[in-house]
Design an enzyme around this catalytic site. Structure first.
Site, PDB file in Angstrom:
ATOM      1  N   HIS A 128      -7.742  -5.884  -3.875  1.00  0.00           N
ATOM      2  CA  HIS A 128      -7.213  -6.067  -5.228  1.00  0.00           C
ATOM      3  C   HIS A 128      -5.931  -6.903  -5.244  1.00  0.00           C
ATOM      4  O   HIS A 128      -5.471  -7.315  -6.311  1.00  0.00           O
ATOM      5  CB  HIS A 128      -7.007  -4.720  -5.933  1.00  0.00           C
ATOM      6  CG  HIS A 128      -5.812  -3.937  -5.506  1.00  0.00           C
ATOM      7  ND1 HIS A 128      -5.882  -2.879  -4.627  1.00  0.00           N
ATOM      8  CD2 HIS A 128      -4.497  -4.050  -5.839  1.00  0.00           C
ATOM      9  CE1 HIS A 128      -4.674  -2.361  -4.452  1.00  0.00           C
ATOM     10  NE2 HIS A 128      -3.815  -3.062  -5.166  1.00  0.00           N
ATOM     11  N   ASP A 172     -15.208  -2.111  -2.112  1.00  0.00           N
ATOM     12  CA  ASP A 172     -15.246  -0.649  -2.046  1.00  0.00           C
ATOM     13  C   ASP A 172     -14.154  -0.114  -1.122  1.00  0.00           C
ATOM     14  O   ASP A 172     -13.498   0.889  -1.439  1.00  0.00           O
ATOM     15  CB  ASP A 172     -16.619  -0.176  -1.579  1.00  0.00           C
ATOM     16  CG  ASP A 172     -17.714  -0.490  -2.601  1.00  0.00           C
ATOM     17  OD1 ASP A 172     -17.387  -0.541  -3.796  1.00  0.00           O
ATOM     18  OD2 ASP A 172     -18.873  -0.694  -2.190  1.00  0.00           O
ATOM     19  N   SER A 250       0.917  -1.901  -2.321  1.00  0.00           N
ATOM     20  CA  SER A 250      -0.477  -2.154  -1.965  1.00  0.00           C
ATOM     21  C   SER A 250      -0.544  -3.135  -0.803  1.00  0.00           C
ATOM     22  O   SER A 250       0.061  -4.207  -0.836  1.00  0.00           O
ATOM     23  CB  SER A 250      -1.237  -2.729  -3.159  1.00  0.00           C
ATOM     24  OG  SER A 250      -1.343  -1.777  -4.187  1.00  0.00           O
TER      25      SER A 250
END
Length: 591
Positions: A128, A172, A250
Site C-alpha cells: 500500500h 494480500d 508502514s
C-alpha cells in the site's frame, strides 16, 4: 489494496482471535509466565538463543536445576529480561538500513512510508506504500534521515528505485520488494548503509517477547519504539503486537531483541470502538514463501517449505585458479546449523582458524580465496517441531545416535541417576553433563545427522550442492567438520576419477558411532581407496566425536590426534583448525 482496506482486514483478523487471546491470558495467570507460546515455538526459540550465545550454557544449567519442567520458557524469559551490553550498538547497526520513502509532488518530496534494505540493492516496504511499478518508479528512498549522536542536523542520501530491474509485490500480504539504483560512484545502498538478512526459519520470536520497531512515523526523522512492546499473537501469515506507531510507520521492520527482522509492519488494528488496540505485521516467512527463486537467491534466504529440497542459492565459493599451483586444492566441508549463512563469511572463519594454527607452527598463512567452500546449509531447512525429528524413521535414527553417544560417554544402561529424565531426554542430559555443552545444541547436531542418513532426498540434495562447487581435476585436500565428515565419506564414493585425495581430514566427527557407519554409502567403516592419508582429530569434551578414537572400528585406516579444545568451544571448527598439527599436515600436502 489501500491502507484503509489493510486496516479493515487487520481488524477482522484481530476480532477472529478473541478466544485465542483469552486462552493466552489464562495461561499467563495460571503459570505466572509471560512466555506462553506453543511448545514447538518455544523450543525453537530457546535453541536459537543458545546457538547465538544470547543465553549462556551456564545460565541454561542453572535454570535446569531450578525448574526442569519450565526450562525452555525460562531460557526465553531470561533473554527478554537481560540484554548484553552491545544491545544498543547492534541495534544502531541494524537500523541504518531503514529509509524514508518519498514521492515528488509539485517539486516537493512528500514522505509516503518507510522501507528497509534486505539485500545490497533490494528495498522492502508495503504494497500500500508502493502498489505498482509506476509508483515505485516515481519514488525515492532517503537513508540517514536522523539526528546524529550529537544532535547535529541530518545529512541524508537519496536513492532512486528501479522497478524495471526487480519488482515483486503482493496485495494480500501487503509487501513490495524493489531494486534500488546504485549511487553515482557505483556503490550500492547496502555498501553504505548495510542491510538486514531475512530468515524463514522458526525460532526468531515467541508470544510474550519484546519487539522493536524503527521507522519514519508521519514522515518525521527516524524514530524507534523499544518500550512496552511485546508480541501478543502469532497468526499463519501475520503477527500482532503492542507498540506505539503512527501513519508513516508502514513498511518499518519489526525486530526481536537480537535485531533480527521478524515482520514487516503494515497496519494498526482498531477495536470495535475505533480505538487502536494492537499493531499487525507480515511474517518474514510468509514474505519469503511468496518470492520467486531468483530474488530468494539474491536475498540469501531459503523458503520455509518447498516441493524440492534443492538449495535456492549458489552452492558456495570456488578458490582462485592459481592457489597452490592450480593443481592442488584445499576444500572445506562444513557441518550443520548453517542455514541462511554467507559462505564467504564462513570461509573466512575457517581460514582464520587455520592461519592461527599455521602461525603457531611457524608456517606461512593462506588467504580465504585459496580455499574452495561448497555450501549445502540451506538444504537442511526443516523447522524444529521438537528436539527430535518429525519423521518417525528419522526419529529412530536420531534416538539411536543420541543413545549410543550417551552410552559411550558412560551413561548406565538402565538410565539410573537421572531422576525424571529418561529415554532420549535422559541421554541428552547425560551428554550435556559429560561434555559441558547444552543439550539443545547436542540434539540439533544429531537431529541433522539423522535427517541426512535417513532421508535419501536430503542426502542427494546435500551431495549435489557440494558437487556443484568442487574442482574438476587435480589433487584435493578435503577438510570436513561435524556432519560434513559424514558427507565427506559419502562424497568420496562418487567423485570423478580425475580427482585424487592425498589427504582427508575429519574434525569433530560422529563417524565413531555404529548408527552412522552402517548407513554410509560405503556400507560400513571402509575408507575409500582414493584417499591417501586420513587424519581424524577429536576432542574428549566434544559430544559429536564421543565415539572417537576410531581405531576400534576403522582398524589401520586412520591416523588420529586428540585436541584439547576449550570446554565451551569443544565442537568449534576454528578450534580444531588452530592446532599446529592439523595446520602442518594441511600445508605439507598442499605444497
Amino acid at each position: 489494496m489501500d491502507a484503509m482496506s489493510q486496516t479493515r482486514a487487520a481488524a477482522a483478523r484481530y476480532a477472529s482471535k478473541r478466544d485465542d487471546r483469552a486462552r493466552i491470558q489464562r495461561r499467563r495467570e495460571q503459570t505466572g509466565q509471560r512466555i506462553v507460546d506453543d511448545a514447538d515455538q518455544v523450543t525453537a526459540r530457546a535453541e536459537r538463543l543458545v546457538q547465538r550465545g544470547t543465553v549462556s550454557v551456564a545460565t541454561v544449567e542453572r535454570l535446569s536445576e531450578q525448574s526442569p519442567d519450565r526450562l525452555l520458557e525460562r531460557i526465553v524469559g531470561v533473554s527478554a529480561d537481560f540484554q548484553p551490553a552491545n544491545f544498543l550498538a547492534r541495534g544502531a547497526r541494524a537500523i541504518t538500513s531503514v529509509g524514508r520513502i518519498t514521492q515528488g509532488s509539485n517539486g516537493r518530496a512528500i514522505p509516503v512510508g518507510t522501507g528497509f534494505l534486505v539485500a545490497p540493492s533490494l528495498l522492502l516496504t508495503n504494497n500500500h506504500v508502493l502498489p505498482d511499478q509506476d509508483s515505485a518508479g516515481e519514488a525515492e528512498v532517503e537513508f540517514g534521515a536522523e539526528m546524529s549522536i550529537d544532535n547535529d542536523p541530518p545529512a541524508w542520501t537519496r536513492f532512486r528505485l528501479d522497478p524495471s530491474a526487480a519488482f515483486a509485490t503482493d496485495e494480500d500480504l501487503d509487501f513490495t520488494l524493489v531494486r534500488v539504483v546504485p549511487a553515482a560512484d557505483g556503490r550500492t545502498a547496502g555498501d553504505l548503509y548495510g542491510w538486514n538478512r531475512l530468515m524463514a526459519r522458526q525460532g526468531k520470536i515467541v508470544t510474550g517477547e519484546p519487539v522493536n520497531l524503527v521507522g519514519h512515523p508521519n514522515g518525521r526523522l527516524k524514530e524507534i519504539t523499544i518500550r512496552r512492546n511485546e508480541l501478543t499473537m502469532q497468526l499463519d501469515h501475520f503477527l500482532h503486537y503492542s507498540a506505539d506507531t503512527e501513519p508513516g510507520s508502514s513498511g518499518s521492520p519489526v525486530f526481536n531483541d537480537q535485531w533480527e527482522v521478524v515482520a514487516l509492519h503494515h497496519s494498526g488494528v482498531p477495536g470495535e470502538d475505533g480505538a487502536w488496540v494492537a499493531n499487525e505485521g507480515v511474517r518474514v516467512s510468509s514474505i519469503l514463501s511468496g518470492l520467486p527463486v531468483g530474488l530468494l537467491s539474491e536475498l540469501g534466504a531459503a523458503p520455509l517449505a518447498t516441493e524440492s529440497i534443492a538449495p535456492v542459492r549458489q552452492a558456495g565459493a570456488p578458490a582462485r585458479p592459481s592457489a597452490f599451483g592450480g593443481t592442488r586444492h584445499l576444500v572445506f566441508l562444513h557441518g550443520r546449523g548453517q542455514t541462511g549463512r554467507d559462505p564467504q563469511t564462513m570461509r573466512r572463519e575457517w581460514i582464520a582458524g587455520l592461519n592461527k594454527g599455521l602461525t603457531l607452527a611457524g608456517l606461512p598463512t593462506v588467504e580465504p580465496a585459496d580455499a574452495w567452500f561448497p555450501f549445502y546449509g540451506d538444504t537442511l531447512t526443516e523447522p524444529l517441531e521438537s528436539l527430535a525429528p518429525a519423521s518417525p524413521t528419522t526419529r529412530v535414527v536420531y534416538e539411536q545416535l543420541v543413545g549410543e553417544a550417551a552410552a559411550l560417554a558412560g551413561r548406565p544402561a538402565d538410565g539410573r541417576r537421572e531422576g525424571l529424565l529418561t529415554g532420549v531426554q535422559g541421554a541428552l542430559s547425560w551428554l550435556a553433563s559429560a561434555t559441558n555443552l547444552d543439550h539443545l545444541l547436542i540434539a540439533a547436531v544429531f537431529r541433522d545427522v539423522a535427517a541426512y542418513l535417513d532421508d535419501s532426498s536430503v542426502r542427494q540434495a546435500v551431495l549435489a550442492a557440494v558437487e556443484r562447487t568442487l574442482p574438476a581435476s587435480g589433487q584435493v585436500v578435503l577438510v570436513s567438520h561435524s556432519l560434513g565428515t559424514v558427507v565427506a565419506m559419502d562424497l568420496l564414493t562418487r567423485l570423478p576419477d580425475a580427482l585424487e585425495v592425498p589427504l582427508l581430514v575429519t574434525l569433530g566427527s560422529p563417524l565413531g558411532l555404529d548408527a552412522v557407519q552402517g548407513r554410509l554409502l560405503s556400507g560400513g567403516p571402509h575408507r575409500p581407496d582414493r584417499v591417501g592419508q586420513w587424519l581424524n582429530v577429536w576432542s574428549q569434551s566434544d559430544p559429536v566425536s564421543i565415539g572417537c578414537p576410531l581405531e576400534d572400528d576403522w582398524k589401520g585406516q586412520v591416523d588420529e590426534r586428540a585436541a584439547d579444545n576449550p570446554l565451551q568451544r569443544s565442537h568449534d571448527v576454528a578450534e580444531y583448525l588452530s592446532h599446529p598439527h592439523v595446520a602442518r599436515a594441511l600445508l605439507r600436502h598442499l605444497t
